[in-house]
Design a protein around this motif. Structure first.
Motif, PDB file in Angstrom:
ATOM      1  N   UNK A   2       0.829  -1.200   0.000  1.00 40.58           N
ATOM      2  CA  UNK A   2       0.000   0.000   0.000  1.00 40.58           C
ATOM      3  C   UNK A   2       0.867   1.255   0.000  1.00 40.58           C
ATOM      4  N   UNK A   3       1.916   1.264   0.806  1.00 43.60           N
ATOM      5  CA  UNK A   3       2.829   2.399   0.874  1.00 43.60           C
ATOM      6  C   UNK A   3       3.478   2.645  -0.488  1.00 43.60           C
ATOM      7  N   UNK A   4       3.962   1.584  -1.127  1.00 44.95           N
ATOM      8  CA  UNK A   4       4.619   1.721  -2.431  1.00 44.95           C
ATOM      9  C   UNK A   4       3.629   2.207  -3.480  1.00 44.95           C
ATOM     10  N   UNK A   5       2.411   1.674  -3.472  1.00 46.96           N
ATOM     11  CA  UNK A   5       1.408   2.098  -4.449  1.00 46.96           C
ATOM     12  C   UNK A   5       1.014   3.559  -4.270  1.00 46.96           C
ATOM     13  N   UNK A   6       0.893   4.025  -3.031  1.00 45.11           N
ATOM     14  CA  UNK A   6       0.538   5.427  -2.789  1.00 45.11           C
ATOM     15  C   UNK A   6       1.665   6.347  -3.248  1.00 45.11           C
ATOM     16  N   UNK A   7       2.916   5.967  -2.984  1.00 44.77           N
ATOM     17  CA  UNK A   7       4.048   6.778  -3.452  1.00 44.77           C
ATOM     18  C   UNK A   7       4.067   6.844  -4.975  1.00 44.77           C
ATOM     19  N   UNK A   8       3.810   5.721  -5.638  1.00 42.78           N
ATOM     20  CA  UNK A   8       3.783   5.694  -7.096  1.00 42.78           C
ATOM     21  C   UNK A   8       2.642   6.552  -7.637  1.00 42.78           C
ATOM     22  N   UNK A   9       1.477   6.478  -7.001  1.00 46.30           N
ATOM     23  CA  UNK A   9       0.338   7.273  -7.435  1.00 46.30           C
ATOM     24  C   UNK A   9       0.641   8.764  -7.307  1.00 46.30           C
ATOM     25  N   UNK A  10       1.252   9.178  -6.201  1.00 50.78           N
ATOM     26  CA  UNK A  10       1.593  10.585  -6.012  1.00 50.78           C
ATOM     27  C   UNK A  10       2.589  11.053  -7.066  1.00 50.78           C
ATOM     28  N   UNK A  11       3.527  10.197  -7.436  1.00 49.37           N
ATOM     29  CA  UNK A  11       4.503  10.539  -8.470  1.00 49.37           C
ATOM     30  C   UNK A  11       3.798  10.743  -9.808  1.00 49.37           C
ATOM     31  N   UNK A  12       2.863   9.853 -10.143  1.00 51.93           N
ATOM     32  CA  UNK A  12       2.145   9.967 -11.406  1.00 51.93           C
ATOM     33  C   UNK A  12       1.214  11.183 -11.412  1.00 51.93           C
ATOM     34  N   UNK A  13       0.586  11.457 -10.271  1.00 51.77           N
ATOM     35  CA  UNK A  13      -0.326  12.598 -10.184  1.00 51.77           C
ATOM     36  C   UNK A  13       0.423  13.915 -10.333  1.00 51.77           C
ATOM     37  N   UNK A  14       1.656  13.968  -9.853  1.00 51.67           N
ATOM     38  CA  UNK A  14       2.421  15.213  -9.959  1.00 51.67           C
ATOM     39  C   UNK A  14       2.827  15.500 -11.404  1.00 51.67           C
ATOM     40  N   UNK A  15       2.822  14.504 -12.276  1.00 52.19           N
ATOM     41  CA  UNK A  15       3.160  14.697 -13.686  1.00 52.19           C
ATOM     42  C   UNK A  15       2.011  15.297 -14.488  1.00 52.19           C
ATOM     43  N   UNK A  16       0.793  15.239 -13.970  1.00 52.05           N
ATOM     44  CA  UNK A  16      -0.386  15.696 -14.702  1.00 52.05           C
ATOM     45  C   UNK A  16      -0.445  17.216 -14.667  1.00 52.05           C
ATOM     46  N   UNK A  17      -0.600  17.816 -15.846  1.00 48.92           N
ATOM     47  CA  UNK A  17      -0.750  19.260 -15.964  1.00 48.92           C
ATOM     48  C   UNK A  17      -2.239  19.580 -16.071  1.00 48.92           C
TER      49      UNK A  17
END
Length: 56
Positions: free
Chosen positions: A26-41
């Motif tokens: 869960x921790x790894x998935x949330x970190x990955x999701x935050x990384x992907x969300x920060x790429x969205x303009x």
């Protein structure tokens, strides 16, 4: 310390390991999701110009 009766079952080490692995996943998935969300303009109202307003 509580003593278990003869027929009682406890989760033990296997149960703890499964819950711990789910927590780590869960921790790894949330970190990955935050990384992907920060790429969205996301365009904001003031950032975009409307082509219809330019023509007028």
């Amino acid at each position: 310390m509580t003593v278990l009766a003869a027929g009682d079952v406890s989760p033990g080490l296997l149960g703890f390991t499964v819950v711990a692995l789910i927590g780590v996943a869960l921790y790894v998935l949330i970190k990955s999701m935050n990384k992907q969300m920060s790429k969205i303009k996301v365009p904001h109202e003031g950032d975009t110009t409307d082509e219809g307003k330019k023509a007028e």
